[in-house]
Design an enzyme around this catalytic site. Structure first.
Site, short mmCIF file in Angstrom:
data_model
loop_
_atom_site.label_atom_id
_atom_site.label_comp_id
_atom_site.label_asym_id
_atom_site.label_seq_id
_atom_site.Cartn_x
_atom_site.Cartn_y
_atom_site.Cartn_z
N ARG A 67 12.80 38.24 71.06
CA ARG A 67 12.24 39.11 72.10
C ARG A 67 13.32 39.56 73.06
O ARG A 67 14.15 38.75 73.49
CB ARG A 67 11.14 38.37 72.85
CG ARG A 67 10.16 39.28 73.56
CD ARG A 67 9.04 38.48 74.19
NE ARG A 67 8.29 37.66 73.25
CZ ARG A 67 7.15 37.07 73.53
NH1 ARG A 67 6.62 37.21 74.74
NH2 ARG A 67 6.52 36.34 72.64
N SER A 81 4.22 40.68 72.90
CA SER A 81 3.11 39.93 73.46
C SER A 81 2.75 40.43 74.86
O SER A 81 2.39 41.59 75.04
CB SER A 81 3.43 38.44 73.45
OG SER A 81 2.31 37.67 73.80
N HIS A 82 2.87 39.55 75.86
CA HIS A 82 2.42 39.86 77.22
C HIS A 82 3.51 40.48 78.09
O HIS A 82 3.26 40.80 79.25
CB HIS A 82 1.95 38.57 77.88
CG HIS A 82 3.04 37.56 78.02
ND1 HIS A 82 3.46 36.80 76.96
CD2 HIS A 82 3.81 37.20 79.09
CE1 HIS A 82 4.44 36.00 77.37
NE2 HIS A 82 4.66 36.23 78.65
N LYS A 140 7.59 38.32 65.79
CA LYS A 140 7.05 37.00 65.48
C LYS A 140 7.03 36.87 63.96
O LYS A 140 6.54 37.76 63.28
CB LYS A 140 5.63 36.84 66.05
CG LYS A 140 5.58 36.83 67.57
CD LYS A 140 4.15 36.65 68.06
CE LYS A 140 4.10 36.58 69.60
NZ LYS A 140 2.72 36.40 70.10
N ASP A 155 -4.19 39.50 76.01
CA ASP A 155 -2.80 39.87 76.28
C ASP A 155 -2.38 41.00 75.35
O ASP A 155 -3.20 41.57 74.62
CB ASP A 155 -1.87 38.66 76.14
CG ASP A 155 -1.64 38.24 74.71
OD1 ASP A 155 -2.50 38.51 73.86
OD2 ASP A 155 -0.59 37.64 74.43
N ASP A 167 -0.87 41.36 72.53
CA ASP A 167 -1.03 41.34 71.07
C ASP A 167 -2.25 40.56 70.62
O ASP A 167 -2.44 40.34 69.43
CB ASP A 167 0.23 40.82 70.39
CG ASP A 167 0.53 39.36 70.71
OD1 ASP A 167 0.07 38.88 71.77
OD2 ASP A 167 1.23 38.70 69.92
N ASP A 219 -3.34 37.38 70.98
CA ASP A 219 -3.41 35.96 70.63
C ASP A 219 -3.71 35.07 71.84
O ASP A 219 -3.75 33.85 71.71
CB ASP A 219 -2.13 35.49 69.93
CG ASP A 219 -0.87 35.74 70.74
OD1 ASP A 219 -0.99 36.16 71.91
OD2 ASP A 219 0.24 35.49 70.22
N ARG A 220 -3.94 35.69 73.03
CA ARG A 220 -4.26 34.92 74.22
C ARG A 220 -5.44 35.57 74.94
O ARG A 220 -5.69 36.77 74.81
CB ARG A 220 -3.06 34.84 75.16
CG ARG A 220 -1.80 34.35 74.48
CD ARG A 220 -0.74 33.93 75.47
NE ARG A 220 -0.33 34.99 76.36
CZ ARG A 220 0.46 34.80 77.42
NH1 ARG A 220 0.88 33.60 77.72
NH2 ARG A 220 0.82 35.82 78.18
N HIS A 229 -3.26 30.67 74.75
CA HIS A 229 -3.32 30.48 73.29
C HIS A 229 -4.35 29.39 72.98
O HIS A 229 -4.22 28.27 73.45
CB HIS A 229 -1.96 30.06 72.74
CG HIS A 229 -0.90 31.11 72.85
ND1 HIS A 229 -0.72 32.09 71.91
CD2 HIS A 229 0.04 31.31 73.80
CE1 HIS A 229 0.29 32.86 72.27
NE2 HIS A 229 0.77 32.41 73.41
#
Length: 842
Positions: free
Chosen positions: A398, A487-488, A497, A621, A623, A625-626, A708
């Site tokens: 990232r 992600s966030h 990822k 978030d 993507d 996953d949260r 998560h």
């Protein structure tokens, strides 16, 4: 006289007499030598021809032997093996089919029982209860019989045979007249077999009820065991569309890598069989007939080669005799030409091949043609600065696009990931991306690099990260993938990822990709790209797993990120009334950053929930996953408190199970897990290490404060904010309480949100290392599995280096405000000792 004398005394020139016999003898000897040489050549020709024919015969016999071995041994062995396997499958499937048919017929007969029909028509619960007790005792191996009034079927978690969502779905399918075959269910670590049947008042009359007969699974296990031999392992499996295969029973011992299965008619079951080494031994075809056939063909072909060689030499000799001049003719011609003193060039000893190759003709042979020479190209060294070390983080890659990351580096990363996948035995990679403005370009470059390694690409397009994870389980031909996302993180970030063989790369595996790039340790090849849909399969899979017991109104805040293309559709199909908020895709994130752990990013969601009077609100978030949840009162339910409810639900069905949580979670979570009979396990933060720990411990549920949530119960164990929200709604709708009341029952201390202190990536880990080595935290209990967490009698504090941004993250919890401030001051003092330049805001 004088003249006469002069004539007689003049010297006479005497000419030598020509000698003809010597040349004639020489020609004859040469002719004889030539004849002898000709005889030798003929003998050599016959020998060469014989060798060639024998060699050809042997080659043909080798090829024939290989073909015959394939037909007579290999294929016959395979056919024998398949025959044995089919026999074993048939032997295993028939008694199971008979078992299912017999009990289904018994239940169908009960559905016509006059007393049952009368009690259902009258909706007489007392009569129904008496009938259940009476009739269940008349059925062998029966545990329970439920007689249910049509339309009144609902979840009932109590009793020897609870009605959970799986049983509820089975009963509702029966009510709708759909196929409702027998199903196996694991209840209290024991298998039970459910049969259902519709009850009508008569032929072509409306439905008045359903029957559910539950049998003990042990007799069925014995039936399977009785059909098992020592040739391999048998499994009785239950399969539903878009769901993992469930093994009910297995018996015997296999050993081979492949198995075959046979579907049992009119059921969701199949018997699978994996052969043992003994099966291979019995199936192997004896080579006796093959050896006999090969010996005969070899002897015949050698005999034929001998005869043919003699015949061909004879033909050649006859042809030469007709065309060649006789020795006498050659001698005669030689005698006639002996007077010619000039030797003929025909008899010069110069070999016709003894010629010089001059410079200008040398390249005729291609000696100087560079195309005939192998080229060795030394790869150009890669500048380490072009592959920044700090973007290869603990559990993903990232960085800031244009500064740390560009398309050129993305291609190298793709080449490295493709090579790594090939090394791990994977031939294809799933590739997906989020909705950031640069994700498309980075994805194109990533795919280009993967294809250069020879690895194939399955492109599933723009989807949330959990759908990429899901695809590695759903599709049978690929278990690895790459998600292009940050992600966030804010809009300027992006990253990757990586999952290989269903394991998320973490720590050394991530940094190992950089090492591979710098060393240029790449596979080379030409991969192929294909495209597949995953969103419909994902929605169908969750729809078949989750059932809501009531209507729910929900506000979904996707933050203009990729969950907006999936979540509203899914929750509408589950029966929710959905109010979308920022669900249109915009990679610039114009309304707020896609980070729900920052309280300021939840203000709009809280207001919208109040505005529409929704039952619940959820923020995902960047993507998917949260997640973070808000209540109708406007309270934020942080993920560690969500985990309390999940743990309570799952531990009720799986007492003693492990529950995993990260170092940032409340200490109250530990007490709740223990109180409900679970085993709490604290672990380091990060989706990759958490997933690895889930596999290691076998935990059914895990979570992080960052949002998560990992659910292994009925799901796959990866972090999925969307599925976690569906399961949360399932739990909530089972209770006659609103969400505020449900969470108020859990203990809560004074706790801070996550506090972030900006620190460069190159410094943050050194700060934590020095703090770990020299920090004085008085009488606190220090845990250093991830940063520094110190637990005191009245609270705790944590500082750790963020793995996703250039920052230190801190969190504090205590029984009182005074204790909280005291713990914060201890951390502040020790951090400033390590680095006095830190801007601490507490």
């Amino acid at each position: 006289m004088d003249d006469l004398d002069n004539k007689t005394t003049r010297p006479q020139r005497i000419l030598p007499t020509p000698q003809t016999s010597a040349p004639s003898s020489s020609v004859g000897s040469r002719a004889a030598a030539r004849a002898k040489e000709q005889a030798k050549r003929k003998a050599a020709a016959q020998q060469r021809l014989l060798f060639m024919l024998v060699g050809g015969a042997l080659l043909l016999n080798i090829l024939l032997g290989y073909y015959l071995y394939d037909v007579m041994i290999t294929k016959a062995t395979v056919e024998n093996e398949q025959k044995f396997i089919q026999q074993e499958l048939s032997i295993g499937a028939k008694p199971v089919e008979k078992y299912l048919t017999e009990y289904q017929e018994k239940l169908n007969q009960l559905s016509h029982h006059p007393a049952i029909i009368q009690a259902l028509n009258e909706k007489n619960n007392d009569a129904l209860n008496d009938l259940e007790k009476t009739l269940v005792s008349s059925i062998e191996n029966a545990i329970d019989l439920k007689i249910l009034v049509a339309g009144n079927v609902d979840v009932d978690p109590d009793g020897v045979v609870p009605i959970r969502f799986a049983e509820l779905d089975l009963l509702r399918r029966a009510e709708r007249g759909e196929k409702a075959y027998a199903e196996a269910a694991l209840i209290n670590e024991k298998w039970q077999i459910h049969f259902v049947a519709r009850v009508t008042a008569g032929q072509d009359l409306p439905l008045i009820g359903t029957l559910m007969l539950t049998l003990d699974g042990e007799p069925l296990k014995k039936i399977l065991q009785a059909s098992t031999s020592n040739l391999g392992e048998k499994k009785l499996e239950q399969k539903f569309a878009n769901s993992p295969t469930l093994t009910i029973f297995k018996t015997g011992t296999g050993g081979l890598s492949q198995s075959r299965s046979l579907a049992i008619p009119n059921s969701n079951w199949e018997v699978s069989f994996t052969g043992s080494n003994l099966l291979l031994e019995q199936a192997e075809e004896a080579p006796t007939l093959w050896m006999l056939a090969l010996g005969c063909t070899t002897a015949f072909s050698l005999f034929l080669a001998l005869v043919l060689s003699r015949f061909l030499v004879k033909v050649e000799q006859e042809a030469e005799q007709k065309l060649a001049p006789t020795i006498a003719e050659v001698a005669k011609k030689a005698t006639a030409s002996v007077a010619d003193a000039t030797p003929s060039t025909l008899f010069q000893k110069q070999d016709i091949l003894d010629i010089a190759v001059i410079d200008e003709d040398e390249n005729i042979l291609g000696l100087n043609d560079i195309r005939n020479k192998k080229q060795f190209v030394t790869p150009t060294a890669i500048d380490e600065a072009s592959v920044p070390a700090h973007i290869f983080r603990s559990y993903d890659i990232r960085g800031v696009v244009g500064k740390d990351l560009d398309a050129s580096l993305a291609e190298k990363i793709g080449h490295a990931v493709g090579s790594e996948a090939l090394d791990k035995g994977e031939q294809s990679l799933i590739v997906a991306r989020d909705g950031r403005t640069h994700s498309q370009d980075l994805t194109n470059a990533l795919i280009k690099g993967i294809l250069r390694s020879g690895c194939n690409v399955m492109n599933i397009g723009v989807v949330p990260t959990p759908l990429m994870y899901f695809a590695t389980y759903h599709f049978s031909d690929v278990r690895s993938g790459v998600m292009v996302t940050a992600s966030h993180n804010p809009a300027e970030y992006n990253g990757f990822k990586v999952v290989i063989n269903n394991n998320a790369l973490a720590d050394d595996a991530v940094t190992g990709l950089r090492t591979r790039i710098l060393a240029q340790n790449f596979h080379q090849g030409i991969g192929e790209e294909s495209f597949r849909e995953i969103i419909p399969h994902y929605i169908e899979r969750i729809f078949s797993d989750v059932a809501l017991a009531g209507d729910v109104s929900i506000v979904i805040d996707a933050g203009n990120a990729v969950t907006g293309i999936v979540a509203p559709q899914l929750f509408e199909e589950l029966g929710c009334r959905v109010t979308p908020l920022y669900c249109d895709l915009d990679g610039t994130f114009p309304n707020h950053d896609p980070d729900p752990t920052q309280e300021s990013n939840l203000f709009a969601l809280i207001e919208k929930v109040k505005e529409v009077n929704a039952d619940i609100g959820v923020a995902f978030d960047g993507d998917g996953d949260r997640l973070v949840v808000v209540t109708p009162k406007g309270d934020i339910i942080w993920p560690d408190r969500l985990l309390m409810l999940f743990a309570k639900d799952i531990l009720a069905r799986h007492p003693g199970a492990d529950v995993l949580f990260d170092v940032k979670c409340s200490r109250q979570l530990n007490q709740v897990i223990s109180g409900y009979g679970g085993r709490p396990i604290m672990w380091k933060t990060g989706h990759s290490p958490m997933k690895a720990k889930m596999v290691e411990t076998g935990a059914l549920i895990g979570g992080e404060y960052s949002g998560h949530i990992f659910i292994k119960d009925r799901w796959y164990g990866f972090d999925d904010g969307i599925y976690a929200m569906a399961r949360l709604l399932e739990i909530i709708t089972l209770r006659d309480q609103n969400i505020d009341d449900i969470f108020s029952a859990f203990p809560q201390l004074i706790i801070t949100p996550e506090i972030k202190i900006a620190v460069p990536d190159s410094v943050k880990f050194d700060v934590i290392k020095k703090l770990t080595e020299s920090g004085d935290f008085q009488n606190g209990n220090v845990t250093s599995i991830d940063g520094v967490r110190v637990d005191y009698s009245k609270g705790w504090g944590l500082v750790r280096a963020s793995n996703t941004s250039p920052a230190l993250t801190l969190r504090f919890e205590a029984e009182s405000q005074e204790a909280l401030v005291s713990i914060q001051q201890i951390f502040k003092r020790e951090l400033l000792k390590v680095d006095s330049s830190l801007a601490l805001k507490f």
